[in-house]
Design a protein around this motif. Structure first.
Motif, PDB file in Angstrom:
ATOM      1  N   PHE A 351       2.503  19.452  19.993  1.00 49.74           N
ATOM      2  CA  PHE A 351       1.899  18.517  19.036  1.00 49.74           C
ATOM      3  C   PHE A 351       2.789  17.282  18.844  1.00 49.74           C
ATOM      4  CE2 PHE A 351       0.960  17.220  14.558  1.00 49.74           C
ATOM      5  CZ  PHE A 351      -0.317  16.747  14.807  1.00 49.74           C
ATOM      6  N   ILE A 352       4.098  17.491  18.747  1.00 48.67           N
ATOM      7  CA  ILE A 352       5.006  16.345  18.615  1.00 48.67           C
ATOM      8  C   ILE A 352       4.967  15.499  19.887  1.00 48.67           C
ATOM      9  CG2 ILE A 352       7.387  15.635  18.159  1.00 48.67           C
ATOM     10  CD1 ILE A 352       7.818  18.338  16.794  1.00 48.67           C
ATOM     11  N   GLN A 353       4.893  16.149  21.046  1.00 46.40           N
ATOM     12  CA  GLN A 353       4.822  15.427  22.310  1.00 46.40           C
ATOM     13  C   GLN A 353       3.562  14.568  22.389  1.00 46.40           C
ATOM     14  OE1 GLN A 353       4.995  18.711  25.029  1.00 46.40           O
ATOM     15  NE2 GLN A 353       7.248  18.860  24.986  1.00 46.40           N
ATOM     16  N   ILE A 354       2.439  15.136  21.941  1.00 43.19           N
ATOM     17  CA  ILE A 354       1.170  14.387  21.940  1.00 43.19           C
ATOM     18  C   ILE A 354       1.291  13.143  21.069  1.00 43.19           C
ATOM     19  CG2 ILE A 354      -1.224  14.483  21.139  1.00 43.19           C
ATOM     20  CD1 ILE A 354      -1.182  17.472  21.983  1.00 43.19           C
ATOM     21  N   ILE A 355       1.986  13.263  19.936  1.00 46.40           N
ATOM     22  CA  ILE A 355       2.140  12.123  19.032  1.00 46.40           C
ATOM     23  C   ILE A 355       2.902  10.996  19.716  1.00 46.40           C
ATOM     24  CG2 ILE A 355       3.243  11.312  16.907  1.00 46.40           C
ATOM     25  CD1 ILE A 355       2.649  14.050  15.671  1.00 46.40           C
ATOM     26  N   TYR A 356       4.094  11.283  20.275  1.00 45.07           N
ATOM     27  CA  TYR A 356       4.884  10.171  20.824  1.00 45.07           C
ATOM     28  C   TYR A 356       4.349   9.662  22.159  1.00 45.07           C
ATOM     29  CZ  TYR A 356       7.773  13.508  23.650  1.00 45.07           C
ATOM     30  OH  TYR A 356       8.240  14.448  24.522  1.00 45.07           O
ATOM     31  N   GLN A 357       3.526  10.465  22.843  1.00 47.38           N
ATOM     32  CA  GLN A 357       2.924  10.004  24.099  1.00 47.38           C
ATOM     33  C   GLN A 357       1.713   9.108  23.870  1.00 47.38           C
ATOM     34  OE1 GLN A 357       2.087  13.706  26.082  1.00 47.38           O
ATOM     35  NE2 GLN A 357       4.229  14.048  26.676  1.00 47.38           N
ATOM     36  N   ASN A 358       1.084   9.219  22.709  1.00 50.36           N
ATOM     37  CA  ASN A 358      -0.173   8.495  22.461  1.00 50.36           C
ATOM     38  C   ASN A 358      -0.108   7.477  21.332  1.00 50.36           C
ATOM     39  OD1 ASN A 358      -2.489   9.982  24.148  1.00 50.36           O
ATOM     40  ND2 ASN A 358      -1.072  11.548  23.418  1.00 50.36           N
ATOM     41  N   CYS A 359       1.034   7.376  20.627  1.00 55.93           N
ATOM     42  CA  CYS A 359       1.069   6.533  19.426  1.00 55.93           C
ATOM     43  C   CYS A 359       2.293   5.611  19.412  1.00 55.93           C
ATOM     44  CB  CYS A 359       1.059   7.398  18.171  1.00 55.93           C
ATOM     45  SG  CYS A 359      -0.250   8.640  18.133  1.00 55.93           S
ATOM     46  N   PRO A 360       2.354   4.634  20.288  1.00 50.51           N
ATOM     47  CA  PRO A 360       3.536   3.750  20.348  1.00 50.51           C
ATOM     48  C   PRO A 360       3.685   2.852  19.132  1.00 50.51           C
ATOM     49  CG  PRO A 360       1.791   2.930  21.775  1.00 50.51           C
ATOM     50  CD  PRO A 360       1.358   4.288  21.306  1.00 50.51           C
ATOM     51  N   TYR A 361       2.606   2.641  18.372  1.00 54.08           N
ATOM     52  CA  TYR A 361       2.655   1.741  17.208  1.00 54.08           C
ATOM     53  C   TYR A 361       2.727   2.503  15.880  1.00 54.08           C
ATOM     54  CZ  TYR A 361       1.181  -1.486  20.835  1.00 54.08           C
ATOM     55  OH  TYR A 361       1.112  -2.216  21.993  1.00 54.08           O
ATOM     56  N   LEU A 362       3.079   3.767  15.955  1.00 55.71           N
ATOM     57  CA  LEU A 362       3.125   4.617  14.774  1.00 55.71           C
ATOM     58  C   LEU A 362       4.133   4.097  13.744  1.00 55.71           C
ATOM     59  CD1 LEU A 362       1.797   7.341  13.922  1.00 55.71           C
ATOM     60  CD2 LEU A 362       3.881   8.465  14.722  1.00 55.71           C
TER      61      LEU A 362
END
Length: 498
Positions: A351-362
């Motif tokens: 889940f953490i990997q999915i976040i940083y792989q898909n959300c560069p503007y977080l």
């Protein structure tokens, strides 16, 4: 161009709109300040009531409202002996300094209008008489009306003088689906420009469905479900007709807060696939905690989605939504993501990997750790270069308290310069490592630090309080909280309001 106090003061005072004490002080400065502050205080006067059960303040508020009643209404109430036992109807010569009713833009729940000790215990019939006269006043004189809460209102306010003009101005409506259908039908004659709709859903209502259907500019929908009422009733039965009315507006919605119920998939699949302009998506999957129904949900591409708040949804649902946002997400706020028991560790890390792989503007993120995934947190900090707030909630039922000293080191080495809000729950630290952490944070933006349910080494507990004061004085720490009920997202108004 010369800018005068008259131009600047409203802008300044609007910034204080929730600070009652400061606004009250401003009233006493001079006539100009008073005239500028009064409309701000009276725009939504209910939010200053009942916070501390201050019945004296409530009584003052009610007395001010009664001053604006027409002589016809005053005489009518004076003739009600039972009401005169509890309140004093103002005399003819009493006139308020301002037309306060004219300034009201928000009409909130009825009990907040009459929540005074002397009235609370009146017979129901007598309270209704008084409430009706107050609502007649509001509907006739609130010429700038923006928000209306009609929950449990039994009176035909749509027939009152001024209703056609003033109710047509409503942009935000709050209601219960079990309210009288004729009431909703009455509103359809004058309310078709509602932008924000907040519904406590209990049962089907054709009048509410019709009211939703005729709206021309509906952009915000929040649906809450009374989980103690008709728990086993399916959505098709509870929400018959309203589902199609909501779907009609799906491609215009920019804000959606909705629960997932144990129902057939047709409504959600049809609805979720059309949310092409959605910017904020709040999804509550509490009803499906033990079922696999969410696995079958289908989500379309959400190109404009910026904020998601996921509560008790499955890992599968969270994954699908994040991967369909086209890398525009700025806030991910999660509570109790439901992982497969078999793949608990892998899914939690993934889940953490999915976040940083898909959300560069977080900018803001909250997630729960099921293990010591410091490498994934490191990658999150490296890849999300605009991150401002990080909330890590350790699952203490799995690992008890996780040693957080390594995490502090990772934050110092890899956190982007934008990061300044940090919340850590259920971690264990050595105070001396925090001292080193704060010292190395000196050149960064001042910290907002929230530590909830953390363990510090016994020898340094007292020193930690001194340590916080030391770095507050050095401007390294701007805010420090250790209350279980606080979190930094409360400061981010774009997320918590709709």
């Amino acid at each position: 161009m010369v800018v005068t106090d008259k131009d600047c003061l409203p802008l300044i005072f609007e910034e204080l709109h929730d600070d009652r004490r400061s606004l009250y002080s401003c009233l006493l400065v001079n006539r100009l300040w008073c005239k500028t502050v009064v409309p701000i205080l009276w725009k939504d006067p209910w939010k200053f009531l009942n916070n501390l059960k201050d019945f004296n303040r409530d009584k003052l508020f009610l007395n001010t409202i009664l001053l604006h009643l027409s002589e016809e209404s005053k005489n009518y109430l004076r003739n009600q002996d039972s009401i005169n036992k509890y309140i004093n109807i103002p005399q003819r010569q009493q006139t308020p300094l301002f037309n306060y009713i004219h300034l009201i833009k928000y009409i909130r729940k009825k009990y907040q209008c009459l929540n005074v000790k002397s009235i609370c215990y009146q017979p129901f019939y007598d309270k209704c008489i008084l409430e009706q006269e107050v609502y007649k006043l509001f509907i006739d004189k609130c010429t700038s009306l923006k928000f209306l809460d009609i929950t449990d209102i039994k009176y035909p306010i749509y027939e009152y003088p001024g209703a056609a003009a003033n109710l047509s101005r409503i942009r935000e409506l709050q209601c219960k689906s079990c309210d009288d259908k004729e009431f909703f039908y009455g509103l359809t004659k004058m309310c078709n420009l509602i932008e924000k709709l907040c519904i406590l859903y209990i049962s089907s209502n054709p009048g509410l469905a019709k009211l939703i259907e005729i709206q021309k500019n509906l952009k915000y929908i929040k649906i809450s479900v009374n989980r103690n009422f008709n728990m086993m009733m399916k959505w098709e039965d509870k929400c018959q007709m309203i589902d199609q009315a909501i779907i009609k507006h799906s491609n215009k919605l920019i804000y959606l807060d909705i629960p997932i119920e144990s129902i057939s998939l047709s409504f959600y699949i049809n609805f979720f696939s059309k949310l092409i302009n959605l910017r904020t998506f709040i999804l509550d999957g509490n009803m499906l905690f033990d079922t696999g129904l969410e696995e079958q949900l289908v989500f379309s591409s959400y190109t404009k989605l910026q904020v998601i708040h996921l509560d008790c949804v499955s890992f599968s649902t969270a994954k699908k939504i994040i991967q369909n946002t086209e890398r525009n997400l700025q806030i991910i706020w999660t509570n109790n993501i439901c992982y497969s028991t078999v793949e608990l560790v892998d899914q939690s890390r993934n889940f953490i990997q999915i976040i940083y792989q898909n959300c560069p503007y977080l900018k803001y993120v909250k997630f729960s750790l099921k293990g010591q995934y410091f490498e994934e947190i490191k990658q999150l900090l490296i890849n999300c270069k605009f991150l401002e707030g990080l909330y890590i909630d350790m699952d203490n039922q799995i690992n008890n308290y996780l040693n957080g000293d390594e995490l502090l080191d990772i934050l110092i080495k890899f956190a982007p310069n934008s990061l300044f809000k940090l919340q850590l729950n259920f971690f264990e630290f050595k105070t001396k490592n925090f001292d080193s952490f704060f010292d190395k944070w000196k050149k960064r933006k001042s910290l907002w630090l929230y530590l909830n349910n953390v363990k510090l080494d016994e020898d340094y507990k007292i020193e930690f309080k001194d340590l916080i004061k030391k770095y507050e004085s050095k401007k390294v720490i701007k805010k420090y909280e250790s209350d279980d009920y606080l979190n930094f997202i409360n400061e981010y108004t774009e997320f918590i309001t709709y």
